[in-house]
Design a protein around this motif. Sequence first.
Motif, PDB file in Angstrom:
ATOM      1  N   GLN A 176       0.929  -1.169  -0.155  1.00 62.07           N
ATOM      2  CA  GLN A 176       0.018  -0.137   0.051  1.00 62.07           C
ATOM      3  C   GLN A 176       1.039   1.444  -0.074  1.00 62.07           C
ATOM      4  OE1 GLN A 176      -2.975   0.265   3.065  1.00 62.07           O
ATOM      5  NE2 GLN A 176      -4.092   1.642   2.274  1.00 62.07           N
ATOM      6  N   ILE A 177       2.001   1.264   0.953  1.00 60.43           N
ATOM      7  CA  ILE A 177       2.708   2.396   0.844  1.00 60.43           C
ATOM      8  C   ILE A 177       3.471   2.478  -0.694  1.00 60.43           C
ATOM      9  CG2 ILE A 177       5.134   3.222   1.399  1.00 60.43           C
ATOM     10  CD1 ILE A 177       4.312   1.680   4.241  1.00 60.43           C
ATOM     11  N   TYR A 178       3.544   1.340  -1.380  1.00 63.77           N
ATOM     12  CA  TYR A 178       4.387   1.458  -2.575  1.00 63.77           C
ATOM     13  C   TYR A 178       3.220   2.241  -3.592  1.00 63.77           C
ATOM     14  CZ  TYR A 178       4.242  -0.641  -7.531  1.00 63.77           C
ATOM     15  OH  TYR A 178       3.937  -0.731  -8.678  1.00 63.77           O
ATOM     16  N   PHE A 179       2.010   1.808  -3.591  1.00 59.36           N
ATOM     17  CA  PHE A 179       1.132   2.142  -4.838  1.00 59.36           C
ATOM     18  C   PHE A 179       0.907   3.782  -4.234  1.00 59.36           C
ATOM     19  CE2 PHE A 179      -2.432  -0.164  -2.567  1.00 59.36           C
ATOM     20  CZ  PHE A 179      -3.181   0.965  -2.066  1.00 59.36           C
ATOM     21  N   GLU A 180       0.804   3.931  -3.243  1.00 61.92           N
ATOM     22  CA  GLU A 180       0.510   5.455  -2.641  1.00 61.92           C
ATOM     23  C   GLU A 180       1.893   6.335  -3.085  1.00 61.92           C
ATOM     24  OE1 GLU A 180       0.090   5.221   1.619  1.00 61.92           O
ATOM     25  OE2 GLU A 180      -1.924   4.507   1.443  1.00 61.92           O
ATOM     26  N   GLN A 181       3.130   5.883  -2.855  1.00 62.43           N
ATOM     27  CA  GLN A 181       4.066   6.391  -3.388  1.00 62.43           C
ATOM     28  C   GLN A 181       4.041   6.640  -5.122  1.00 62.43           C
ATOM     29  OE1 GLN A 181       7.042   3.964  -2.035  1.00 62.43           O
ATOM     30  NE2 GLN A 181       7.554   4.987  -0.394  1.00 62.43           N
ATOM     31  N   ILE A 182       3.703   5.540  -6.061  1.00 57.32           N
ATOM     32  CA  ILE A 182       3.457   5.653  -7.235  1.00 57.32           C
ATOM     33  C   ILE A 182       2.379   6.886  -7.594  1.00 57.32           C
ATOM     34  CG2 ILE A 182       2.739   4.643  -9.346  1.00 57.32           C
ATOM     35  CD1 ILE A 182       5.442   3.702  -8.681  1.00 57.32           C
ATOM     36  N   ARG A 183       1.321   6.832  -6.786  1.00 57.76           N
ATOM     37  CA  ARG A 183       0.259   8.096  -7.133  1.00 57.76           C
ATOM     38  C   ARG A 183       0.935   9.222  -7.010  1.00 57.76           C
ATOM     39  NH1 ARG A 183      -2.235  10.871  -9.341  1.00 57.76           N
ATOM     40  NH2 ARG A 183      -4.469  11.361  -9.126  1.00 57.76           N
ATOM     41  N   LYS A 184       1.812   9.636  -5.973  1.00 56.16           N
ATOM     42  CA  LYS A 184       2.449  10.995  -5.589  1.00 56.16           C
ATOM     43  C   LYS A 184       3.389  11.281  -7.088  1.00 56.16           C
ATOM     44  CE  LYS A 184       2.599  10.658  -0.642  1.00 56.16           C
ATOM     45  NZ  LYS A 184       3.324  10.588   0.415  1.00 56.16           N
ATOM     46  N   GLU A 185       4.021  10.037  -7.581  1.00 57.29           N
ATOM     47  CA  GLU A 185       4.843  10.515  -8.664  1.00 57.29           C
ATOM     48  C   GLU A 185       3.885  10.841 -10.102  1.00 57.29           C
ATOM     49  OE1 GLU A 185       8.893   7.798  -7.744  1.00 57.29           O
ATOM     50  OE2 GLU A 185       7.317   6.853  -9.190  1.00 57.29           O
ATOM     51  N   TYR A 186       2.708  10.579  -9.579  1.00 52.33           N
ATOM     52  CA  TYR A 186       1.674  10.827 -11.217  1.00 52.33           C
ATOM     53  C   TYR A 186       0.886  11.918 -10.860  1.00 52.33           C
ATOM     54  CZ  TYR A 186       3.553   6.987 -14.111  1.00 52.33           C
ATOM     55  OH  TYR A 186       4.253   6.155 -14.874  1.00 52.33           O
ATOM     56  N   ARG A 187       1.327  12.793  -9.764  1.00 51.55           N
ATOM     57  CA  ARG A 187       0.201  13.587  -9.074  1.00 51.55           C
ATOM     58  C   ARG A 187      -0.088  14.529 -10.075  1.00 51.55           C
ATOM     59  NH1 ARG A 187       5.104  14.556  -7.573  1.00 51.55           N
ATOM     60  NH2 ARG A 187       6.235  16.683  -7.355  1.00 51.55           N
ATOM     61  N   ILE A 188       0.633  14.830 -11.089  1.00 49.15           N
ATOM     62  CA  ILE A 188       0.098  15.888 -12.236  1.00 49.15           C
ATOM     63  C   ILE A 188      -1.096  15.345 -12.650  1.00 49.15           C
ATOM     64  CG2 ILE A 188       2.338  16.570 -12.594  1.00 49.15           C
ATOM     65  CD1 ILE A 188       2.306  15.148 -15.214  1.00 49.15           C
ATOM     66  N   TYR A 189      -1.695  14.010 -12.761  1.00 51.79           N
ATOM     67  CA  TYR A 189      -2.812  13.795 -13.236  1.00 51.79           C
ATOM     68  C   TYR A 189      -3.855  13.457 -12.234  1.00 51.79           C
ATOM     69  CZ  TYR A 189       0.390  12.197 -17.072  1.00 51.79           C
ATOM     70  OH  TYR A 189       1.302  12.304 -18.073  1.00 51.79           O
ATOM     71  N   PRO A 190      -5.103  13.914 -12.781  1.00 49.00           N
ATOM     72  CA  PRO A 190      -6.312  13.910 -11.769  1.00 49.00           C
ATOM     73  C   PRO A 190      -6.758  12.395 -11.619  1.00 49.00           C
ATOM     74  CG  PRO A 190      -7.092  14.934 -13.892  1.00 49.00           C
ATOM     75  CD  PRO A 190      -5.425  14.705 -13.819  1.00 49.00           C
ATOM     76  N   ASP A 191      -7.552  12.073 -10.613  1.00 50.27           N
ATOM     77  CA  ASP A 191      -8.048  10.874 -10.404  1.00 50.27           C
ATOM     78  C   ASP A 191      -8.752  10.363 -11.620  1.00 50.27           C
ATOM     79  OD1 ASP A 191      -6.859  10.659  -7.813  1.00 50.27           O
ATOM     80  OD2 ASP A 191      -8.742  10.896  -6.745  1.00 50.27           O
ATOM     81  N   PHE A 192      -9.404  10.987 -12.288  1.00 52.20           N
ATOM     82  CA  PHE A 192     -10.230  10.620 -13.319  1.00 52.20           C
ATOM     83  C   PHE A 192      -9.467   9.739 -14.487  1.00 52.20           C
ATOM     84  CE2 PHE A 192     -10.305  14.752 -14.879  1.00 52.20           C
ATOM     85  CZ  PHE A 192     -10.092  14.758 -16.265  1.00 52.20           C
ATOM     86  N   LEU A 193      -8.407  10.562 -14.683  1.00 50.64           N
ATOM     87  CA  LEU A 193      -7.321  10.060 -15.598  1.00 50.64           C
ATOM     88  C   LEU A 193      -6.332   8.995 -14.858  1.00 50.64           C
ATOM     89  CD1 LEU A 193      -6.086  13.307 -17.214  1.00 50.64           C
ATOM     90  CD2 LEU A 193      -7.565  11.530 -18.382  1.00 50.64           C
ATOM     91  N   TYR A 194      -5.930   9.353 -13.699  1.00 51.51           N
ATOM     92  CA  TYR A 194      -4.736   8.036 -13.228  1.00 51.51           C
ATOM     93  C   TYR A 194      -5.429   6.823 -12.856  1.00 51.51           C
ATOM     94  CZ  TYR A 194      -1.528   6.070  -9.827  1.00 51.51           C
ATOM     95  OH  TYR A 194      -0.874   5.094  -9.287  1.00 51.51           O
TER      96      TYR A 194
END
Length: 209
Positions: free
Chosen positions: A148-166
């Motif tokens: 879970q920590i891993y995929f939260e870190q990945i999300r932060k790396e892609y923070r330029i994308y809103p949820d509806f895209l990410y």
Amino acid sequence: MNLKEKYTELLANIGFNQETIEQNWFDLEKAYSKKSRHYHNLTHIKDMILSFEMYFDALQFPNEILYSIFYHDYIYVSSKKDNELKSAEYAVSIFTDIKPVGFAKPDKQLVFDAICATQLHQHNAIEDINWLIDFDLKILARDWDEYQIYFEQIRKEYRIYPDFLYKPGRAKALKHFLENDFIFQTATFRDLFEEKARTNIEKEILLLT
């Protein structure tokens, strides 16, 4: 583990002089320490090297694989799709004017192919590259809290994308893993980690949908 010592020893064995090693380490540390890197950083490199050391005896080309570990995410921009190619090009570009001492000259093509293989994570005819792919993907089989920590870190790396895209993009990438016959490319990792990785991925997909 002292990453700089490990790196220095490797490059000295390959044939780099001390001044060049120091400069290359400075560049590498700077690249992996950017604020935008929440997962693809030196901690990830250290985790891969722990696996490398554990399965060292299975490798035919340990120098090239260790070098590939250090450089496989050297270039990392979440909005780009050619990070592995750019990293591979850079990694082999600094093999200039080296004079190996006690070791065969490193195989540039193997390094290039190994780093590029970490993009699609597909089975390779060269078994050492399959080991590298599995070292890279071992995070998928961690205990759920760590995953879970891993995929939260990945999300932060892609923070330029809103949820509806990410979210649909991430789910599509994860489903691709599940559609393959195997996530891991070596029999050893399949036996040890395949089931756990699939369970983690399925749980993450549920969170994304």
